[in-house]
Scaffold this motif. Structure first.
Motif, PDB file in Angstrom:
ATOM      1  N   SER A  19       0.852  -1.183   0.000  1.00 50.17           N
ATOM      2  CA  SER A  19       0.000   0.000   0.000  1.00 50.17           C
ATOM      3  C   SER A  19       0.887   1.232   0.000  1.00 50.17           C
ATOM      4  O   SER A  19       1.883   1.280   0.735  1.00 50.17           O
ATOM      5  CB  SER A  19      -0.891   0.025   1.248  1.00 50.17           C
ATOM      6  OG  SER A  19      -1.490   1.290   1.404  1.00 50.17           O
ATOM      7  N   ILE A  23       1.295  -0.527   5.368  1.00 53.45           N
ATOM      8  CA  ILE A  23       0.483  -1.539   6.050  1.00 53.45           C
ATOM      9  C   ILE A  23       0.621  -1.186   7.533  1.00 53.45           C
ATOM     10  O   ILE A  23       1.676  -1.390   8.128  1.00 53.45           O
ATOM     11  CB  ILE A  23       1.007  -2.973   5.754  1.00 53.45           C
ATOM     12  CG1 ILE A  23       1.084  -3.226   4.238  1.00 53.45           C
ATOM     13  CG2 ILE A  23       0.149  -4.010   6.465  1.00 53.45           C
ATOM     14  CD1 ILE A  23      -0.219  -3.088   3.488  1.00 53.45           C
ATOM     15  N   GLU A  27      -5.304  -5.732  10.086  1.00 56.45           N
ATOM     16  CA  GLU A  27      -6.425  -5.769   9.138  1.00 56.45           C
ATOM     17  C   GLU A  27      -5.963  -5.407   7.724  1.00 56.45           C
ATOM     18  O   GLU A  27      -6.548  -5.860   6.740  1.00 56.45           O
ATOM     19  CB  GLU A  27      -7.543  -4.808   9.576  1.00 56.45           C
ATOM     20  CG  GLU A  27      -8.215  -5.192  10.880  1.00 56.45           C
ATOM     21  CD  GLU A  27      -7.354  -4.923  12.122  1.00 56.45           C
ATOM     22  OE1 GLU A  27      -7.451  -5.717  13.078  1.00 56.45           O
ATOM     23  OE2 GLU A  27      -6.573  -3.944  12.135  1.00 56.45           O
ATOM     24  N   GLU A  28      -4.940  -4.555   7.612  1.00 59.17           N
ATOM     25  CA  GLU A  28      -4.448  -4.131   6.304  1.00 59.17           C
ATOM     26  C   GLU A  28      -3.494  -5.155   5.692  1.00 59.17           C
ATOM     27  O   GLU A  28      -3.189  -5.070   4.505  1.00 59.17           O
ATOM     28  CB  GLU A  28      -3.748  -2.773   6.413  1.00 59.17           C
ATOM     29  CG  GLU A  28      -4.694  -1.651   6.779  1.00 59.17           C
ATOM     30  CD  GLU A  28      -3.990  -0.315   6.977  1.00 59.17           C
ATOM     31  OE1 GLU A  28      -2.760  -0.212   6.738  1.00 59.17           O
ATOM     32  OE2 GLU A  28      -4.659   0.647   7.385  1.00 59.17           O
TER      33      GLU A  28
END
Length: 183
Positions: A19, A23, A27-28
Motif C-alpha cells: 500500500s 500496512i 487488518e491491512e
C-alpha cells in the motif's frame, strides 16, 4: 553438516499486498494469492525462509513496534494455517531520510542475516519487488530475483536492475525456479 539452504524475501508486495499508505494494522495485511503456499513449498524443500523488510512507518510514527509485532503475528498465524513458516524476520524501522545502514538498498540488514546464520550470502536467492531489494542483494553477492507483484512491474519497466537479476510473475513462480535449481 550440509550448508544451510537460505532464501530472503521482502514482505510488502511479495508476500502480502503493498500500500502506498503503508500496512499499518493487522487488518491491512492481506496475503497475495499463492504466496503463503509458495513459502510452505520452500519449507518442505528444506529452506530457511527469512524476511528482510523496510518498515519506515515505524520511524515516521504511523505505527509503533507493538503494532508491527501484531502485523507479524497475523502473518505468522496465517502462514501456519497452510503449514508454512518464516524462520526469522529482520526489519529496518528507520524513516527513509535517516542515515542508518540497515535500510535497503544499504546492505546492513543482509549483513545481519549473514552474521545470524553464520554464512556468506553469496548466491542466496533474495526476492523483492523494488530496486532497493535487488541492490541490497547484489551488494552482498546474493541472487537478486524480481517479482512483478507489488511495485515489481514498475521496477521492471524503469530498468537499471542488477546484471544477474531473474524476473518472475510472482512468488510462486520464483519459488518454483529456486526449488528446481537448489534442490
Amino acid at each position: 553438516m550440509p550448508p544451510i539452504k537460505l532464501i530472503i524475501l521482502d514482505r510488502d508486495g511479495v508476500v502480502n499486498y503493498d500500500s502506498d499508505h503503508f500496512i499499518k494494522s493487522p487488518e491491512e495485511w492481506r496475503p497475495i494469492p499463492g504466496s503463503l503456499e509458495a513459502i510452505a513449498r520452500l519449507n518442505q524443500a528444506g529452506f530457511k525462509v527469512v524476511l528482510a523488510t523496510n518498515q519506515s512507518g515505524v520511524g515516521r510514527g504511523l505505527f509503533d513496534m507493538a503494532m508491527l509485532n501484531e502485523i507479524h503475528d497475523k502473518m505468522h498465524k496465517t502462514l501456519a494455517q497452510v503449514g508454512a513458516r518464516i524462520d526469522a524476520c529482520f526489519f529496518c524501522p528507520h524513516a527513509a531520510d535517516s542515515d542508518c545502514g540497515c535500510r535497503k538498498p544499504k546492505p546492513g540488514m543482509f549483513q545481519e542475516i549473514a552474521a545470524r546464520f553464520n554464512m556468506s550470502l553469496a548466491g542466496v536467492p533474495c526476492i523483492g519487488d523494488s530496486l532497493r531489494d535487488l541492490q541490497a542483494s547484489a551488494e552482498v553477492g546474493g541472487q537478486p530475483i524480481l517479482v512483478l507483484t507489488g511495485k515489481g512491474m514498475k521496477t521492471h519497466e524503469k530498468g537499471g536492475l542488477p546484471e544477474n537479476t531473474l524476473v518472475f510473475a510472482d512468488l510462486g513462480e520464483a519459488v518454483k525456479h529456486v526449488i528446481e535449481v537448489r534442490s
